[in-house]
Design a protein around this motif. Sequence first.
Motif, PDB file in Angstrom:
ATOM      1  N   GLU A 310       0.835  -1.195   0.000  1.00 11.35           N
ATOM      2  CA  GLU A 310       0.000   0.000   0.000  1.00 11.35           C
ATOM      3  C   GLU A 310       0.873   1.249   0.000  1.00 11.35           C
ATOM      4  OE1 GLU A 310      -3.253   2.221   2.912  1.00 11.35           O
ATOM      5  OE2 GLU A 310      -2.680   0.130   3.294  1.00 11.35           O
ATOM      6  N   CYS A 311       0.623   2.153  -0.954  1.00 10.00           N
ATOM      7  CA  CYS A 311       1.388   3.413  -1.026  1.00 10.00           C
ATOM      8  C   CYS A 311       0.568   4.442  -1.775  1.00 10.00           C
ATOM      9  CB  CYS A 311       2.738   3.185  -1.718  1.00 10.00           C
ATOM     10  SG  CYS A 311       3.805   4.658  -1.742  1.00 10.00           S
ATOM     11  N   PHE A 312       0.298   5.589  -1.123  1.00  5.44           N
ATOM     12  CA  PHE A 312      -0.402   6.653  -1.832  1.00  5.44           C
ATOM     13  C   PHE A 312       0.538   7.221  -2.900  1.00  5.44           C
ATOM     14  CE2 PHE A 312       2.100   9.973  -0.009  1.00  5.44           C
ATOM     15  CZ  PHE A 312       1.742  11.157  -0.645  1.00  5.44           C
ATOM     16  N   GLU A 313      -0.031   7.793  -3.956  1.00  6.25           N
ATOM     17  CA  GLU A 313       0.816   8.273  -5.040  1.00  6.25           C
ATOM     18  C   GLU A 313       1.336   9.677  -4.744  1.00  6.25           C
ATOM     19  OE1 GLU A 313       1.026   8.692  -9.905  1.00  6.25           O
ATOM     20  OE2 GLU A 313      -0.855   8.091  -8.947  1.00  6.25           O
ATOM     21  N   PRO A 314       2.659   9.817  -4.621  1.00  7.28           N
ATOM     22  CA  PRO A 314       3.244  11.139  -4.371  1.00  7.28           C
ATOM     23  C   PRO A 314       3.442  11.894  -5.686  1.00  7.28           C
ATOM     24  CG  PRO A 314       4.970   9.491  -4.376  1.00  7.28           C
ATOM     25  CD  PRO A 314       3.685   8.764  -4.660  1.00  7.28           C
ATOM     26  N   TYR A 319      10.654  10.985  -3.286  1.00  2.35           N
ATOM     27  CA  TYR A 319      10.446   9.982  -2.250  1.00  2.35           C
ATOM     28  C   TYR A 319       9.082   9.314  -2.413  1.00  2.35           C
ATOM     29  CZ  TYR A 319      13.948  13.022  -0.083  1.00  2.35           C
ATOM     30  OH  TYR A 319      15.051  13.800   0.165  1.00  2.35           O
ATOM     31  N   VAL A 320       9.025   8.061  -1.991  1.00  2.68           N
ATOM     32  CA  VAL A 320       7.747   7.383  -1.772  1.00  2.68           C
ATOM     33  C   VAL A 320       7.693   6.982  -0.308  1.00  2.68           C
ATOM     34  CG1 VAL A 320       7.369   6.582  -4.129  1.00  2.68           C
ATOM     35  CG2 VAL A 320       8.773   5.211  -2.580  1.00  2.68           C
ATOM     36  N   PHE A 321       6.470   6.808   0.194  1.00 12.34           N
ATOM     37  CA  PHE A 321       6.277   6.581   1.634  1.00 12.34           C
ATOM     38  C   PHE A 321       5.298   5.422   1.819  1.00 12.34           C
ATOM     39  CE2 PHE A 321       5.197   8.337   5.988  1.00 12.34           C
ATOM     40  CZ  PHE A 321       6.504   8.375   6.455  1.00 12.34           C
ATOM     41  N   PRO A 322       5.748   4.196   1.474  1.00 12.66           N
ATOM     42  CA  PRO A 322       4.845   3.047   1.533  1.00 12.66           C
ATOM     43  C   PRO A 322       4.522   2.617   2.962  1.00 12.66           C
ATOM     44  CG  PRO A 322       7.067   2.339   1.004  1.00 12.66           C
ATOM     45  CD  PRO A 322       7.090   3.832   0.984  1.00 12.66           C
ATOM     46  N   SER A 323       3.341   2.050   3.115  1.00  9.78           N
ATOM     47  CA  SER A 323       2.905   1.513   4.406  1.00  9.78           C
ATOM     48  C   SER A 323       3.401   0.076   4.576  1.00  9.78           C
ATOM     49  CB  SER A 323       1.381   1.533   4.496  1.00  9.78           C
ATOM     50  OG  SER A 323       0.935   0.836   5.642  1.00  9.78           O
ATOM     51  N   ILE A 324       3.870  -0.242   5.780  1.00 10.86           N
ATOM     52  CA  ILE A 324       4.280  -1.617   6.089  1.00 10.86           C
ATOM     53  C   ILE A 324       3.464  -2.156   7.266  1.00 10.86           C
ATOM     54  CG2 ILE A 324       6.592  -1.552   5.098  1.00 10.86           C
ATOM     55  CD1 ILE A 324       6.813  -1.063   8.623  1.00 10.86           C
ATOM     56  N   ARG A 325       2.281  -1.573   7.484  1.00  8.21           N
ATOM     57  CA  ARG A 325       1.459  -1.945   8.640  1.00  8.21           C
ATOM     58  C   ARG A 325       0.984  -3.393   8.568  1.00  8.21           C
ATOM     59  NH1 ARG A 325      -1.966   3.738   8.838  1.00  8.21           N
ATOM     60  NH2 ARG A 325      -0.444   4.921  10.048  1.00  8.21           N
ATOM     61  N   GLU A 326       0.823  -3.918   7.361  1.00  8.01           N
ATOM     62  CA  GLU A 326       0.332  -5.293   7.237  1.00  8.01           C
ATOM     63  C   GLU A 326       1.266  -6.308   7.898  1.00  8.01           C
ATOM     64  OE1 GLU A 326       1.018  -7.873   3.779  1.00  8.01           O
ATOM     65  OE2 GLU A 326       1.310  -6.040   2.612  1.00  8.01           O
ATOM     66  N   PHE A 327       2.534  -5.934   8.087  1.00  8.06           N
ATOM     67  CA  PHE A 327       3.507  -6.892   8.605  1.00  8.06           C
ATOM     68  C   PHE A 327       3.581  -6.902  10.121  1.00  8.06           C
ATOM     69  CE2 PHE A 327       4.871  -5.545   4.358  1.00  8.06           C
ATOM     70  CZ  PHE A 327       4.765  -6.761   3.701  1.00  8.06           C
ATOM     71  N   GLY A 328       2.864  -5.968  10.756  1.00  7.74           N
ATOM     72  CA  GLY A 328       2.756  -6.000  12.208  1.00  7.74           C
ATOM     73  C   GLY A 328       4.043  -5.741  12.953  1.00  7.74           C
ATOM     74  N   PHE A 359       5.402   3.314   8.355  1.00  6.21           N
ATOM     75  CA  PHE A 359       5.776   3.689   7.000  1.00  6.21           C
ATOM     76  C   PHE A 359       7.295   3.650   6.850  1.00  6.21           C
ATOM     77  CE2 PHE A 359       1.700   5.643   7.816  1.00  6.21           C
ATOM     78  CZ  PHE A 359       0.994   5.467   6.628  1.00  6.21           C
ATOM     79  N   LEU A 360       7.739   3.658   5.606  1.00  9.84           N
ATOM     80  CA  LEU A 360       9.154   3.757   5.266  1.00  9.84           C
ATOM     81  C   LEU A 360       9.338   4.883   4.267  1.00  9.84           C
ATOM     82  CD1 LEU A 360       9.894   0.008   4.386  1.00  9.84           C
ATOM     83  CD2 LEU A 360      10.368   1.121   6.590  1.00  9.84           C
ATOM     84  N   ARG A 361      10.475   5.550   4.338  1.00 10.45           N
ATOM     85  CA  ARG A 361      10.823   6.471   3.252  1.00 10.45           C
ATOM     86  C   ARG A 361      11.813   5.794   2.320  1.00 10.45           C
ATOM     87  NH1 ARG A 361      14.468  11.912   3.309  1.00 10.45           N
ATOM     88  NH2 ARG A 361      16.080  10.308   3.088  1.00 10.45           N
ATOM     89  N   ILE A 362      11.459   5.778   1.049  1.00  8.83           N
ATOM     90  CA  ILE A 362      12.343   5.242   0.019  1.00  8.83           C
ATOM     91  C   ILE A 362      12.614   6.351  -0.976  1.00  8.83           C
ATOM     92  CG2 ILE A 362      12.554   3.576  -1.865  1.00  8.83           C
ATOM     93  CD1 ILE A 362      10.828   1.657  -0.260  1.00  8.83           C
ATOM     94  N   SER A 363      13.874   6.650  -1.184  1.00  5.99           N
ATOM     95  CA  SER A 363      14.259   7.677  -2.146  1.00  5.99           C
ATOM     96  C   SER A 363      14.442   7.054  -3.524  1.00  5.99           C
ATOM     97  CB  SER A 363      15.569   8.346  -1.714  1.00  5.99           C
ATOM     98  OG  SER A 363      16.072   9.167  -2.754  1.00  5.99           O
ATOM     99  N   TYR A 364      13.949   7.733  -4.552  1.00  2.00           N
ATOM    100  CA  TYR A 364      14.226   7.270  -5.911  1.00  2.00           C
ATOM    101  C   TYR A 364      15.196   8.195  -6.645  1.00  2.00           C
ATOM    102  CZ  TYR A 364       9.981  10.160  -6.857  1.00  2.00           C
ATOM    103  OH  TYR A 364       9.027  11.144  -6.905  1.00  2.00           O
ATOM    104  N   ALA A 365      16.061   8.837  -5.870  1.00  5.29           N
ATOM    105  CA  ALA A 365      17.167   9.598  -6.462  1.00  5.29           C
ATOM    106  C   ALA A 365      18.332   8.657  -6.743  1.00  5.29           C
ATOM    107  CB  ALA A 365      17.594  10.718  -5.526  1.00  5.29           C
ATOM    108  N   TYR A 366      18.012   7.542  -7.369  1.00  2.13           N
ATOM    109  CA  TYR A 366      18.985   6.507  -7.706  1.00  2.13           C
ATOM    110  C   TYR A 366      18.657   5.982  -9.092  1.00  2.13           C
ATOM    111  CZ  TYR A 366      19.928   6.649  -2.688  1.00  2.13           C
ATOM    112  OH  TYR A 366      20.240   7.072  -1.424  1.00  2.13           O
ATOM    113  N   SER A 367      19.603   5.296  -9.718  1.00  2.00           N
ATOM    114  CA  SER A 367      19.394   4.799 -11.074  1.00  2.00           C
ATOM    115  C   SER A 367      18.296   3.739 -11.102  1.00  2.00           C
ATOM    116  CB  SER A 367      20.695   4.195 -11.622  1.00  2.00           C
ATOM    117  OG  SER A 367      21.006   2.985 -10.939  1.00  2.00           O
ATOM    118  N   LEU A 368      17.669   3.592 -12.260  1.00  2.00           N
ATOM    119  CA  LEU A 368      16.651   2.556 -12.424  1.00  2.00           C
ATOM    120  C   LEU A 368      17.225   1.170 -12.156  1.00  2.00           C
ATOM    121  CD1 LEU A 368      14.395   3.544 -15.466  1.00  2.00           C
ATOM    122  CD2 LEU A 368      13.652   2.988 -13.136  1.00  2.00           C
TER     123      LEU A 368
END
Length: 391
Positions: A310-314, A319-328, A359-368
């Motif tokens: 689950e991740c709302f569209e930024p 950055y993206v900020f996906p939810s990891i709540r399902e993993f408890g 939540f987690l912050r993931i940066s996409y300032a990196y190569s594909l």
Amino acid sequence: MRNPLSEKIVQVEPSGIRKFFDVANEMKDAISLGVGEPDFDTPWRIREEGIYSLERGRTFYTSNAGLQELKDEICKYINRKVHVAYDSKHETIVTVGGSEAIDIAFRAMLDPGDEVLIPQPSYVSYVPCAFMADGVPVPVELKAENDFKLTVKALEAVTTPKAKILVMPFPNNPTGAIMTKEDLEPIVEFVLEHDLFVLSDEIYSELSYQGEHVSIASFPGMKERTLLINGFSKGFAMTGWRLGYVCGPQIIVEQMLKMHQFAIMCAPTNSQYAAVEGLRHCEDEVVKMRDAYNKRRRFLMHEFQRMGIECFEPFGAFYVFPSIREFGMKSEEFATRLLMEEKVAVVPGTAFGACGEGFLRISYAYSLEDLKEALGRLETFINRLRAEKTS
């Protein structure tokens, strides 16, 4: 021997971002998606001007507030981008990154006990800078169900007569959330009604993927109560050049300049000459970098959907900020296990405020290529976690 340390400074927690980056940096074959730094080189014309300024011997102090030539270009740039006109001589300071501007803004404006409304999750420096300036940081919770936008309802829940400054951190780090003109209109009404001042951190304004960035300073009645902070680190890929700026009411800027004079003297001279070149000739390069970030953003959103994350569209920043709540599990535990088991470094959401839990912050300032490898490892990790839950 008496305690050599300030009790106030001892209370300030170190940044939660660097912890995982430092571990990953020492780990063989680790991929770090934790640091908010463009992976692009600074555009060549900017680098060339920086080199040329050194060759010409331009190695002396500039005026405290910065090169007049650069301040003129900054004001022209802001006027054409967000349609706010500033006086380059009296309403503009060139700073050592946007972070210095945040620090001296709080110190210039806050008296002990003044409250600073800080939407969270958000950049890690707002709370400690407000605290170190004798202000009282007041978190304003941003929620995923509102796409992490600031709402009047959230402000009403925490605003007291002691509130003086509202921080506007959009486009947002860590969520990537933006505020449109329609989103900002009720916030402007609230600010005017409660006689607040605004610190608008627009360091990611060049990286907006849903139309042009809108500054709260552009609304009627807001220029005179807003400090607009920006810089060259993100949009122009100039992190190491350490160059930012602030534009705002002369009465505030004059007091900020005093602290800048005594603590800093002036921003790096060759960086200032290089930035003039950037503002005059490198906007096309900024657009190309933004387009590349946008491709990465869409890739991540597609992969998260495929993996069932689950991740709302930024629509801003990188950055993206996906939810990891399902993993408890707590964000820090998840990030630690991901780093140790799959050698992928991300930042727990709690580094940006308590409401970042889950939540987690993931940066996409990196190569594909790096993103694809990291997402593959992430998928392996979450599949293992899901298998553990069902076994």
